[in-house]
Write a protein that holds these residues in place. Sequence first.
Motif, PDB file in Angstrom:
ATOM      1  N   GLY A 131      -5.483   0.593   5.209  1.00 41.38           N
ATOM      2  CA  GLY A 131      -6.946   0.464   5.277  1.00 41.38           C
ATOM      3  C   GLY A 131      -7.693   1.208   4.202  1.00 41.38           C
ATOM      4  O   GLY A 131      -8.664   1.919   4.481  1.00 41.38           O
ATOM      5  N   SER A 132      -7.269   1.062   2.946  1.00 39.54           N
ATOM      6  CA  SER A 132      -7.995   1.708   1.841  1.00 39.54           C
ATOM      7  C   SER A 132      -9.408   1.159   1.766  1.00 39.54           C
ATOM      8  O   SER A 132      -9.710   0.100   2.317  1.00 39.54           O
ATOM      9  CB  SER A 132      -7.274   1.480   0.515  1.00 39.54           C
ATOM     10  OG  SER A 132      -7.343   0.113   0.152  1.00 39.54           O
ATOM     11  N   TYR A 144      -3.248  -7.003   8.387  1.00 39.81           N
ATOM     12  CA  TYR A 144      -2.807  -6.614   7.038  1.00 39.81           C
ATOM     13  C   TYR A 144      -3.558  -5.374   6.564  1.00 39.81           C
ATOM     14  O   TYR A 144      -2.968  -4.472   5.947  1.00 39.81           O
ATOM     15  CB  TYR A 144      -3.035  -7.777   6.074  1.00 39.81           C
ATOM     16  CG  TYR A 144      -2.634  -7.482   4.645  1.00 39.81           C
ATOM     17  CD1 TYR A 144      -1.295  -7.388   4.287  1.00 39.81           C
ATOM     18  CD2 TYR A 144      -3.598  -7.293   3.659  1.00 39.81           C
ATOM     19  CE1 TYR A 144      -0.922  -7.120   2.978  1.00 39.81           C
ATOM     20  CE2 TYR A 144      -3.237  -7.020   2.341  1.00 39.81           C
ATOM     21  CZ  TYR A 144      -1.899  -6.930   2.007  1.00 39.81           C
ATOM     22  OH  TYR A 144      -1.541  -6.646   0.714  1.00 39.81           O
ATOM     23  N   CYS A 145      -4.859  -5.311   6.847  1.00 44.73           N
ATOM     24  CA  CYS A 145      -5.672  -4.156   6.458  1.00 44.73           C
ATOM     25  C   CYS A 145      -5.132  -2.874   7.091  1.00 44.73           C
ATOM     26  O   CYS A 145      -4.963  -1.853   6.415  1.00 44.73           O
ATOM     27  CB  CYS A 145      -7.129  -4.393   6.870  1.00 44.73           C
ATOM     28  SG  CYS A 145      -8.249  -3.048   6.433  1.00 44.73           S
ATOM     29  N   LEU A 146      -4.839  -2.932   8.405  1.00 50.05           N
ATOM     30  CA  LEU A 146      -4.285  -1.767   9.102  1.00 50.05           C
ATOM     31  C   LEU A 146      -2.882  -1.449   8.595  1.00 50.05           C
ATOM     32  O   LEU A 146      -2.524  -0.282   8.398  1.00 50.05           O
ATOM     33  CB  LEU A 146      -4.242  -2.024  10.614  1.00 50.05           C
ATOM     34  CG  LEU A 146      -5.595  -2.104  11.330  1.00 50.05           C
ATOM     35  CD1 LEU A 146      -5.407  -2.576  12.765  1.00 50.05           C
ATOM     36  CD2 LEU A 146      -6.294  -0.748  11.300  1.00 50.05           C
ATOM     37  N   GLY A 197       0.775  -1.236   0.000  1.00 47.30           N
ATOM     38  CA  GLY A 197       0.000   0.000   0.000  1.00 47.30           C
ATOM     39  C   GLY A 197       0.804   1.282   0.000  1.00 47.30           C
ATOM     40  O   GLY A 197       0.297   2.328   0.425  1.00 47.30           O
ATOM     41  N   SER A 198       2.058   1.243  -0.456  1.00 43.52           N
ATOM     42  CA  SER A 198       2.847   2.473  -0.540  1.00 43.52           C
ATOM     43  C   SER A 198       2.211   3.425  -1.534  1.00 43.52           C
ATOM     44  O   SER A 198       1.641   3.000  -2.544  1.00 43.52           O
ATOM     45  CB  SER A 198       4.287   2.158  -0.975  1.00 43.52           C
ATOM     46  OG  SER A 198       4.892   1.288  -0.055  1.00 43.52           O
ATOM     47  N   LYS A 199       2.325   4.732  -1.261  1.00 38.78           N
ATOM     48  CA  LYS A 199       1.658   5.718  -2.113  1.00 38.78           C
ATOM     49  C   LYS A 199       2.651   6.714  -2.689  1.00 38.78           C
ATOM     50  O   LYS A 199       3.655   7.052  -2.067  1.00 38.78           O
ATOM     51  CB  LYS A 199       0.589   6.472  -1.305  1.00 38.78           C
ATOM     52  CG  LYS A 199      -0.550   5.575  -0.834  1.00 38.78           C
ATOM     53  CD  LYS A 199      -1.577   6.346  -0.029  1.00 38.78           C
ATOM     54  CE  LYS A 199      -2.701   5.437   0.422  1.00 38.78           C
ATOM     55  NZ  LYS A 199      -3.706   6.137   1.246  1.00 38.78           N
ATOM     56  N   GLY A 200       2.293   7.194  -3.902  1.00 43.89           N
ATOM     57  CA  GLY A 200       3.052   8.286  -4.518  1.00 43.89           C
ATOM     58  C   GLY A 200       4.421   7.911  -5.020  1.00 43.89           C
ATOM     59  O   GLY A 200       5.268   8.777  -5.206  1.00 43.89           O
ATOM     60  N   ILE A 201       4.693   6.613  -5.253  1.00 44.14           N
ATOM     61  CA  ILE A 201       6.038   6.224  -5.679  1.00 44.14           C
ATOM     62  C   ILE A 201       6.074   5.720  -7.115  1.00 44.14           C
ATOM     63  O   ILE A 201       7.145   5.516  -7.668  1.00 44.14           O
ATOM     64  CB  ILE A 201       6.631   5.161  -4.723  1.00 44.14           C
ATOM     65  CG1 ILE A 201       5.760   3.906  -4.694  1.00 44.14           C
ATOM     66  CG2 ILE A 201       6.817   5.712  -3.323  1.00 44.14           C
ATOM     67  CD1 ILE A 201       6.362   2.763  -3.888  1.00 44.14           C
TER      68      ILE A 201
END
Length: 778
Positions: free
Chosen positions: A284-285, A278-280, A217-221
């Motif tokens: 948690g999208s 895993y969700c947390l 769930g990494s963002k902006g990469i």
Amino acid sequence: MKRPAIVIFICYAAGSFVCLYFNWFYIVMLLFAMIISVCLIMKVYQWKYLVIFSTIFLIGYFNSQRIDNITDKIDKIIDYDKPIEAIAEVHSIDMTSNKMICKLNKISQDTNKITSGIKVIVYSKKLEPYEVGDQIKIYGSMQIFSKQTNPGAYDTRGYYLANKIYYSIYASNIEFIASRQYSMDRILNNSRVRLEKQINHLFPSNEASVINTMLIGSKGIINDSTKELYQVAGISHLLAISGLHVSIIGMALFQLLNKFIKSQKVCGVISILILWTYCLFTGGSTSTLRATIMLTFMLLTIFLNENYDAISALFISGTMIVVGNPYQLVDVGFLLSISAVYGILYVTPKLNAKYNPNSNIILQMLFVTLGASIFTYPILAWFFYKLSFYSVIMNLIIVPAATILITFGILALLTSFIWLRAGELLGGVVYFTLKYIEMCCEWVAKLPLNTLIIGKPSIFIIIIYYILIFLWLQEKQGKRLLKAKIIIILVGILFIGVNSFNQMGRLKITFLDVGQGDSAIIEYSGKTFIIDGGGKVSSSLNTKNTGAYVVMPYLESEGIYQIDGIFISHSDFDHIYGIIEVVKEIKTDFIVLPKPYEQEQDDLVRTLLACAREKDIEIYYFSEGYKYIYECLNIACVYPQAKAITYKNNNEKSLVLNISYKDFSVLFTGDIEEDQEDDIRLLEGVKVDIIKVPHHGSKTSSTKNFLEEVDPSVAIFSYGKYNRYGHPSKEVVDRYKILGIKAFHISNEGAVIVTTKGKAYVVKTYFTRRKEKYICNN
């Protein structure tokens, strides 16, 4: 009632929506009282469901009001023009963009103090490398997120509210207070960082960014080119944690535990705990949360020996998500997640029953993809204005590959901590699977019609679409259903016909909010023209600006995929750069520049001309007397002068256009100043209905003599709020007011939309919803 969960979701969602976007408190209470009264008086037992569902509607209404009251309390106390102090805890940090998400504990301004637990996004010119969980003190200005000011613009406010981020703070100073070593946020973040490093070690940078996004769930990469490639192919949903990921992990884990543990209850509980962890862990999208809730229900039914109804579980999960955050109702991620899964669960079995009696595996896979697509197409069109033509085929090809990707990605990551070489070998499968997906995307990108720009559909058309889908999928196709289909289709055709008739012979001019700059779109009889494109979202040539973020979204929302002509007033960055971006993205027939640029060209003009040559776009240079005529539309150039003169700066070269349609006319003035105004007012036929205020309202233009000669009824001011030039001049604003010219300020009221059929015209503002009607002067 077979599935009350669906009705509960609809009632609760309706209550929440009415509260957030209409606030009809007294109407809602009156209707509820009337329903209860009728039920009591009539003593009708069958009406109990109406009472129950009305109560659920009210619960949704008041829960949303409770959440809304959190921000109302802050809005009443905080003066957003004054600085604030805030004690906050760092929730996440993005050093590359100098921003972080923080949880506010306390806000102070003068003598006012508020205790709050809301999240905000904090911007700083220079951000220190704080750790997640750190306690900090922030000094700066606090702002609410503004609503969209342009048609088709990205709804930043809606995005942040859906993520429970309610304000932005522009920090002038940040002080470190204390560190919380063992906060849950820090533990999760440190674990995520550790896994990111391991993935970066296993894969090349581009592949690592995709794996990091898909698995943790990494963002902006992910780089823009990769995002665009997946979007064109219609598989951008893979670039996020989705229900597919959770389902694979959850069921694989449960089956694995069953091999070693006999008790299904123990297996189920362990699986549920790991799933929620895993969700947390992944942030948690919405889609992850929805899938986790559904899988939790499924695992519970397995070890409780109960029947599992996936559709009911879907709508229960939807209700739970909306209870937690009502703003999810208008979030594209939530709507796509719910609609895609409902399409698979509802449509796919019916398609198989009708068209696949022999249970062909290929058809089954096709119908799964088709079911999801049928229900998500209207949502995609509403939010993005375009559809991927080959998305159904691509998903049929890619989803099996994605299953391999996720499975081997997890195995490679976990194995690498024990035996790095084995992890790298498993990672090879992931690498080649990603290359296969990328190859398929590139193949689709080369196909004709890979993206269909259809514009933003009306709510009415979307409703008709879904009704027809439900009627088509009914098992019993009798005469009544046939009549219903015919009626619905006729109503749709009538709506489209009436709408088309109303637009016949209509000229529409939209003055867009591009900040400190100018941009207008002219639409008439299937033709589209642009006058300037703004440019200053950022002054960097390497950053996307108003062409990409304002002009293109507007064009796509209108269903425009080709520009007939572009007129550029002059080569200042805030007028021309947006156009450079536009011509790279959309087919354009011709570009018009002021005549002086035929001989003198600066860097921006040369950049534009190079793009035009690459795209085979005709270039023309206009001066006084040049015209473009299409049917009743007349675009006449009144400046610069035909004779050769010396110009001191770009402003003096500005292309001034008098656009007339029957009795209506509007004057586009670029950045002309007093000397150019004196030349123009001596010309014949310069009286107009609307004037685009010269040079953003600078004190060096809009002279009294010029305005009296042009004699407009309406003036459009286009300038950036809080700009460093002091535009518009108070003296100029007062002059328009004294002369009785109605002023529309784009920076305050949003895009200004003018529509006319040549005798009268209507001026509307997009943000403030102001609407006024005028009779043409000529």
